[in-house]
Design an enzyme around this catalytic site. Sequence first.
Site, PDB file in Angstrom:
ATOM      1  NE  ARG A  51      -5.401  19.118  -6.298  1.00 17.80           N
ATOM      2  CZ  ARG A  51      -5.333  19.031  -7.605  1.00 17.80           C
ATOM      3  NH1 ARG A  51      -4.254  19.440  -8.255  1.00 17.80           N
ATOM      4  NH2 ARG A  51      -6.344  18.525  -8.284  1.00 17.80           N
TER       5      ARG A  51
ATOM      6  CD  GLU B 118       0.127  -1.125   3.202  1.00 17.48           C
ATOM      7  OE1 GLU B 118       0.410  -2.097   2.472  1.00 17.48           O
ATOM      8  OE2 GLU B 118       0.218  -1.152   4.452  1.00 17.48           O
TER       9      GLU B 118
END
Length: 304
Positions: A237, A217
């Site tokens: 962001r 992951e």
Amino acid sequence: MAEEKPRILIVDDETFNLQFLAELLINDYDISPVKDGKKTLNLAESLLPDLIILDVVMPDMDGYTVIRALKANPKTRHIPVIFLTSLDSDKDEEKGLSLGALDYISKPFHPAIVKARVNNILELVQHRKLVEKVAMLDGLTGIPNRRAYDDRLLSEWKRACRNGEPFSLAFVDVDFFKLYNDTYGHAAGDLALKKVALTLNRILKRSSDFVARYGGEEFALILPNMPFQDAQAFVERACREICNLAMEHKASKVEKIITISIGGATATPTLNHHLADFTGHVDKILYLAKETRNRSVWSYFRQP
Ligand SMILES: [Mg+2]
């Protein structure tokens, strides 16, 4: 969209031969005729053709010299070359092939056979390109894989060293992903990884920005020539965009949706810096980010 025709550079000092070959191949290929070796080297570098059909006997620079120069230049080394020549001895053929030509056709030739061989070589090259491309992509997410990351990291790092540019690198970790798999199953886990990968890929702004699946992951972001503040804003962001996906993760200990942690750093590397020190530093910053999760931590890197 119409598929682009493969571009072939045909090299022969005799106009008649050039015209004959060009007419033979013009329907299927984008043909650039060239009459001498020097121009061939220039055009090969600027056009990067899919194939070069090369004459051997030419004034000034012969075909053997041309192929040696092509193979010595990293930009043109990979362009396939076939010889088409009036030299028909086994020795000539052996020499041509040993210099790196993929095929050797001697004159007089049968037009249909030249066509077929050109076609075979281009298919082979196409296949090789495809295999190389697939080998650099992550099977699950379709974004670049660890191998592609290693290649890109090294080349961008070297470029930053040469140009004295800032270099930013970040590692991304999906928070409590093992708990996600345990709760929703591995198929859902795969889907979540895909969504994270595609989102990270979508928000990249410049063609030099790069995201890869590092493994499990974990993802890596390479942001060449990106100064500290821009890189920091970018990863902030990235965290928000993943939150905005609002993928339910009720087992998460930080939010009830999937979130990511990002650790990154900006360096202005010189030849005295070691890439491994830099990546080790970024690793530590990721651990720092993971202490609270769902956040990004950015830092300057200075050579220890
Ligand atoms: Mg000739």
